[in-house]
Design an enzyme around this catalytic site. Structure first.
Site, PDB file in Angstrom:
ATOM      1  CB  SER A  61      -0.927  -0.005   1.217  1.00 19.18           C
ATOM      2  OG  SER A  61      -1.689  -1.189   1.237  1.00 19.18           O
TER       3      SER A  61
HETATM    4  N1  SAM Z   1      -0.573  -4.878   4.188  1.00 24.63           N
HETATM    5  C1  SAM Z   1       0.035  -5.193   2.932  1.00 24.63           C
HETATM    6  C2  SAM Z   1       1.431  -4.635   2.788  1.00 24.63           C
HETATM    7  O1  SAM Z   1       1.849  -3.884   3.666  1.00 24.63           O
HETATM    8  O2  SAM Z   1       2.101  -5.000   1.818  1.00 24.63           O
HETATM    9  C3  SAM Z   1      -0.797  -4.780   1.774  1.00 24.63           C
HETATM   10  C4  SAM Z   1      -1.619  -5.902   1.339  1.00 24.63           C
HETATM   11  S1  SAM Z   1      -2.409  -5.925  -0.215  1.00 24.63           S
HETATM   12  C5  SAM Z   1      -3.076  -4.332  -0.456  1.00 24.63           C
HETATM   13  C6  SAM Z   1      -3.827  -6.917   0.275  1.00 24.63           C
HETATM   14  C7  SAM Z   1      -3.504  -8.353   0.584  1.00 24.63           C
HETATM   15  O3  SAM Z   1      -4.685  -8.981   1.051  1.00 24.63           O
HETATM   16  C8  SAM Z   1      -3.034  -9.169  -0.616  1.00 24.63           C
HETATM   17  O4  SAM Z   1      -1.777  -9.711  -0.339  1.00 24.63           O
HETATM   18  C9  SAM Z   1      -4.107 -10.261  -0.761  1.00 24.63           C
HETATM   19  O5  SAM Z   1      -3.593 -11.507  -1.188  1.00 24.63           O
HETATM   20  C10 SAM Z   1      -4.647 -10.333   0.660  1.00 24.63           C
HETATM   21  N2  SAM Z   1      -5.970 -10.906   0.815  1.00 24.63           N
HETATM   22  C11 SAM Z   1      -7.066 -10.796   0.029  1.00 24.63           C
HETATM   23  N3  SAM Z   1      -8.091 -11.490   0.552  1.00 24.63           N
HETATM   24  C12 SAM Z   1      -7.625 -12.070   1.701  1.00 24.63           C
HETATM   25  C13 SAM Z   1      -8.215 -12.915   2.689  1.00 24.63           C
HETATM   26  N4  SAM Z   1      -9.480 -13.323   2.647  1.00 24.63           N
HETATM   27  N5  SAM Z   1      -7.441 -13.302   3.719  1.00 24.63           N
HETATM   28  C14 SAM Z   1      -6.147 -12.907   3.820  1.00 24.63           C
HETATM   29  N6  SAM Z   1      -5.541 -12.124   2.908  1.00 24.63           N
HETATM   30  C15 SAM Z   1      -6.277 -11.700   1.860  1.00 24.63           C
END
Ligand code: SAM
Length: 214
Positions: A61
């Site tokens: 992000s």
């Molecule tokens: N916090 C992260 C960082 O600092 O890099 C940003 C994460 S990215 C915007 C969102 C993440 O949520 C992705 O890696 C995606 O695979 C994960 N995601 C989506 N649905 C999910 C779920 N049901 N459970 C866990 N992770 C999930």
């Protein structure tokens, strides 16, 4: 290129100038090397004012959004935090500098593994990473003082509401279409009573799971 200077500039220009005030959040953003969490070929862009791709169609992000969401959690050093969507591990690293313990759930095994490796290497030993569907939370360690979701949900998943302690805060992007959301903050006032606030408009990848998007 001096990444240390770029990091300090990011804190001043992207965070403080936009109103991020919590000293603990600013200190953590000053301390954690974002360059360790972005792909090698994008290192020079680490302190750019934007999200960056991390593979598998996912992103790390924008620094401002990370700081804003974490500030909204109103963390104390004693707090136990749950993060949904580990992604690169950067958000978990920031949380770990402010709170006592961080539990973070990622549905993509390769991202979880890479994040775990980086966090270990940096010596952040109060973070627990698991592969799973974070829309269902991580019930074994509940309740949490704070829960933050970094993927957009169609509505606030019930399991997350249940796993929040009374007095706890939850911050999550929520929207009726998968890639456009509003940041929602929920405060748990009693077991069956919540106070909800709508904050800024955001764009996150979708939360894919049983209590998220199918
Ligand atoms: N916090 C992260 C960082 O600092 O890099 C940003 C994460 S990215 C915007 C969102 C993440 O949520 C992705 O890696 C995606 O695979 C994960 N995601 C989506 N649905 C999910 C779920 N049901 N459970 C866990 N992770 C999930």
């Amino acid at each position: 290129m001096d990444l240390h200077t770029l990091r300090s500039d990011m804190v001043r220009d992207q965070l403080q100038r936009r109103g991020v005030k919590d000293p603990a959040v600013l200190a953590a953003m000053e301390q954690v090397p974002r360059e360790a969490f972005v792909p090698e070929r994008l290192r020079e862009m680490s302190y750019q004012d934007s999200p960056l791709p991390i593979g598998e169609g996912q992103t790390i992000s924008q620094p401002f959004i990370v700081a804003r969401m974490i500030e909204r959690l109103e963390l104390t050093p004693k707090d136990k935090v749950l993060e949904i969507g580990t992604g690169s591990g950067y958000g978990a690293a920031i949380l770990s500098r402010i709170a006592d313990t961080v539990y973070t759930v990622e549905r993509r095994a390769s991202l979880a593994e890479a994040a775990r490796e980086k966090l270990d290497k940096l010596g952040y030993d109060n973070i627990h990473v698991v592969v799973g569907d974070g829309s269902l939370g991580w019930p074994e360690n509940a309740p949490y003082d704070a829960i933050v979701g970094t993927a957009g949900a169609p509505k606030i998943p019930e399991p997350l509401k249940e796993q929040l302690s009374v007095g706890g805060r939850l911050v999550l992007p929520v929207g009726t279409v998968p890639e456009q959301q509003v940041l929602i903050r929920l405060r748990k006032k009693a077991e069956d009573r919540f106070e909800q606030e709508e904050m800024e408009a955001v764009r996150f990848v979708p939360l894919v799971g049983e209590a998220g998007w199918r």
